[in-house]
Design an enzyme around this catalytic site. Structure first.
Site, PDB file in Angstrom:
ATOM      1  N   SER A 143      -1.167  -1.882   5.936  1.00  0.00           N
ATOM      2  CA  SER A 143      -0.452  -0.632   6.214  1.00  0.00           C
ATOM      3  C   SER A 143      -0.599  -0.362   7.712  1.00  0.00           C
ATOM      4  O   SER A 143      -1.483  -0.954   8.355  1.00  0.00           O
ATOM      5  CB  SER A 143      -1.112   0.509   5.417  1.00  0.00           C
ATOM      6  OG  SER A 143      -0.673   1.771   5.861  1.00  0.00           O
ATOM      7  N   TYR A 156      -8.317   6.418   2.426  1.00  0.00           N
ATOM      8  CA  TYR A 156      -7.196   5.464   2.469  1.00  0.00           C
ATOM      9  C   TYR A 156      -7.287   4.608   3.730  1.00  0.00           C
ATOM     10  O   TYR A 156      -7.158   3.378   3.674  1.00  0.00           O
ATOM     11  CB  TYR A 156      -5.861   6.213   2.436  1.00  0.00           C
ATOM     12  CG  TYR A 156      -4.653   5.289   2.350  1.00  0.00           C
ATOM     13  CD1 TYR A 156      -4.330   4.634   1.157  1.00  0.00           C
ATOM     14  CD2 TYR A 156      -3.828   5.068   3.454  1.00  0.00           C
ATOM     15  CE1 TYR A 156      -3.224   3.788   1.068  1.00  0.00           C
ATOM     16  CE2 TYR A 156      -2.724   4.218   3.376  1.00  0.00           C
ATOM     17  CZ  TYR A 156      -2.422   3.586   2.169  1.00  0.00           C
ATOM     18  OH  TYR A 156      -1.331   2.738   2.090  1.00  0.00           O
TER      19      TYR A 156
HETATM   20  N1  LIG Z   1       4.817   3.537   0.504  1.00  0.00           N
HETATM   21  C1  LIG Z   1       4.284   3.515   1.714  1.00  0.00           C
HETATM   22  O1  LIG Z   1       4.612   4.342   2.589  1.00  0.00           O
HETATM   23  C2  LIG Z   1       3.286   2.447   2.077  1.00  0.00           C
HETATM   24  C3  LIG Z   1       2.991   2.247   3.435  1.00  0.00           C
HETATM   25  C4  LIG Z   1       2.065   1.265   3.787  1.00  0.00           C
HETATM   26  C5  LIG Z   1       1.460   0.510   2.806  1.00  0.00           C
HETATM   27  N2  LIG Z   1       1.754   0.734   1.505  1.00  0.00           N
HETATM   28  C6  LIG Z   1       1.069  -0.087   0.507  1.00  0.00           C
HETATM   29  O2  LIG Z   1       2.031  -0.789  -0.269  1.00  0.00           O
HETATM   30  C7  LIG Z   1       1.428  -1.179  -1.499  1.00  0.00           C
HETATM   31  C8  LIG Z   1       2.428  -0.908  -2.623  1.00  0.00           C
HETATM   32  O3  LIG Z   1       2.599   0.483  -2.743  1.00  0.00           O
HETATM   33  P1  LIG Z   1       4.025   1.167  -2.955  1.00  0.00           P
HETATM   34  O4  LIG Z   1       4.227   2.070  -1.793  1.00  0.00           O
HETATM   35  O5  LIG Z   1       5.049   0.165  -3.289  1.00  0.00           O
HETATM   36  O6  LIG Z   1       3.673   2.127  -4.189  1.00  0.00           O
HETATM   37  P2  LIG Z   1       4.167   2.124  -5.709  1.00  0.00           P
HETATM   38  O7  LIG Z   1       3.317   3.122  -6.399  1.00  0.00           O
HETATM   39  O8  LIG Z   1       5.645   2.275  -5.769  1.00  0.00           O
HETATM   40  O9  LIG Z   1       3.778   0.674  -6.218  1.00  0.00           O
HETATM   41  C9  LIG Z   1       2.441   0.350  -6.495  1.00  0.00           C
HETATM   42  C10 LIG Z   1       2.345  -0.249  -7.888  1.00  0.00           C
HETATM   43  O10 LIG Z   1       0.989  -0.594  -8.093  1.00  0.00           O
HETATM   44  C11 LIG Z   1       0.634  -0.214  -9.404  1.00  0.00           C
HETATM   45  N3  LIG Z   1      -0.805  -0.004  -9.451  1.00  0.00           N
HETATM   46  C12 LIG Z   1      -1.538   0.907  -8.768  1.00  0.00           C
HETATM   47  N4  LIG Z   1      -2.828   0.787  -9.072  1.00  0.00           N
HETATM   48  C13 LIG Z   1      -2.917  -0.232  -9.969  1.00  0.00           C
HETATM   49  C14 LIG Z   1      -3.986  -0.849 -10.650  1.00  0.00           C
HETATM   50  N5  LIG Z   1      -5.254  -0.450 -10.498  1.00  0.00           N
HETATM   51  N6  LIG Z   1      -3.720  -1.872 -11.499  1.00  0.00           N
HETATM   52  C15 LIG Z   1      -2.447  -2.287 -11.704  1.00  0.00           C
HETATM   53  N7  LIG Z   1      -1.392  -1.743 -11.079  1.00  0.00           N
HETATM   54  C16 LIG Z   1      -1.628  -0.732 -10.229  1.00  0.00           C
HETATM   55  C17 LIG Z   1       1.417   1.029  -9.700  1.00  0.00           C
HETATM   56  O11 LIG Z   1       1.563   1.225 -11.094  1.00  0.00           O
HETATM   57  C18 LIG Z   1       2.744   0.721  -8.993  1.00  0.00           C
HETATM   58  O12 LIG Z   1       3.647   0.096  -9.873  1.00  0.00           O
HETATM   59  C19 LIG Z   1       0.115  -0.416  -1.586  1.00  0.00           C
HETATM   60  O13 LIG Z   1      -0.942  -1.285  -1.268  1.00  0.00           O
HETATM   61  C20 LIG Z   1       0.261   0.664  -0.519  1.00  0.00           C
HETATM   62  O14 LIG Z   1      -0.998   1.066  -0.007  1.00  0.00           O
HETATM   63  C21 LIG Z   1       2.656   1.673   1.118  1.00  0.00           C
END
Ligand SMILES: NC(=O)c1ccc[n+]([C@@H]2O[C@H](COP(=O)([O-])OP(=O)(O)OC[C@H]3O[C@@H](n4cnc5c(N)ncnc54)[C@H](O)[C@@H]3O)[C@@H](O)[C@H]2O)c1
Length: 261
Positions: A143, A156
């Protein structure tokens, strides 16, 4: 020919957001995928759309058993494992440390680090023997919060710095057999959710219009990303033919946010 023709991959956190976009794009590039998530119903809709190219594993990615089942599914179903996209994550909604009781701090730390850090450790160690056979690669999700403060709260940010450390350490330890890289997205319109221990598990980034608008305003390119905006970076890192010399690399996909700090 796609960039991932003949590959077998695992994508964790694939039921939603960035993981889902990556799984869909991997299949479009010719890969077969084991998709892992704890959100069973959403995972089933992905399976329905990807069909025979996809196998599902439902479970908590912070637990050893889920990662073991995912690797076993790749080997049983596809006979090989070339890439692991270790991507699950939860958010702390910028919770300030000085507003947490000591007990809440312990509970929130354990929950955030179990999902955001331990899941990557467990998946990497489980996949290692099979990735070694194929000279495959791991792609983790970092991130902008892996590089600076203010992209979340203390928990975080600390967890995402830890993922960055893991990328460098494993790239070092597992060369020359396995490449270990990451993508670092900036603010992206997804279902990114909070945590049970802070009572924020049902809060989702995409529902927070003010936050999405603020991300767009703060980003030099002027928009909050969609999950699909990052998928190509994962494809590049998974493609030996196109990134053979890349390990310990973190591709920042943030609309220019880090460039102006
Ligand atoms: N959305 C943002 O702005 C952003 C920015 C930087 C990094 N990220 C990172 O991207 C990655 C994906 O997140 P996203 O934004 O697509 O969110 P999201 O919630 O849309 O997708 C994450 C998925 O992970 C699953 N999940 C969470 N904890 C879990 C667990 N313990 N076991 C199994 N499944 C689990 C959730 O059910 C979900 O389907 C994460 O690591 C997040 O930190 C997101």
């Amino acid at each position: 020919m796609g960039w991932l023709e003949g590959q077998a991959a695992i994508v964790t956190g694939a039921a939603s957001g960035i993981g889902r976009a990556v799984a869909e794009r991997f299949v479009a590039e010719g890969a077969r995928v084991v998709v892992v998530d704890r959100a069973e119903a959403a995972l089933a809709t992905l399976r329905a759309s990807l069909g025979a190219m996809c196998e599902t594993v439902v479970g908590d990615a912070s637990l050893p058993d889920t990662n073991a089942r995912a690797v076993a599914a790749a080997i049983d179903r596809f006979g090989r494992l070339d890439t692991v996209v270790s991507n699950v994550g939860v958010f702390d909604w910028h919770k300030r440390l000085d507003r947490l009781s000591a007990d809440d701090c312990v509970a929130a730390h354990d929950e955030v680090f179990a999902v955001n850090v331990r899941s990557h450790l467990l998946m990497a160690r489980e996949a290692r023997p099979y990735l070694k056979e194929t000279h495959g690669s791991i792609v983790m999700t970092c991130s902008t919060a892996s590089f600076r403060g203010g992209g979340g709260g203390a928990l975080y940010t600390a967890s995402k710095f830890a993922v960055r450390g893991l990328v460098y350490q494993l790239a070092h330890e597992w060369a020359p057999d396995i490449r270990v890289n990451a993508v670092a997205p900036g603010g992206t319109v997804t279902g990114l959710s909070g945590i049970d221990s802070l009572g924020s598990a049902d809060r989702r980034l995409a529902d927070d219009e003010r936050l999405v608008a603020a991300v767009g305003t703060a980003t030099p390119l002027g928009f909050a990303a969609e999950p699909e905006d990052h998928a190509g970076a994962y494809v590049l890192l998974a493609s030996t033919g196109n990134s053979r010399g890349m390990t310990g690399t973190i591709i920042v996909s943030d609309g220019g946010l880090l460039a102006r700090i």
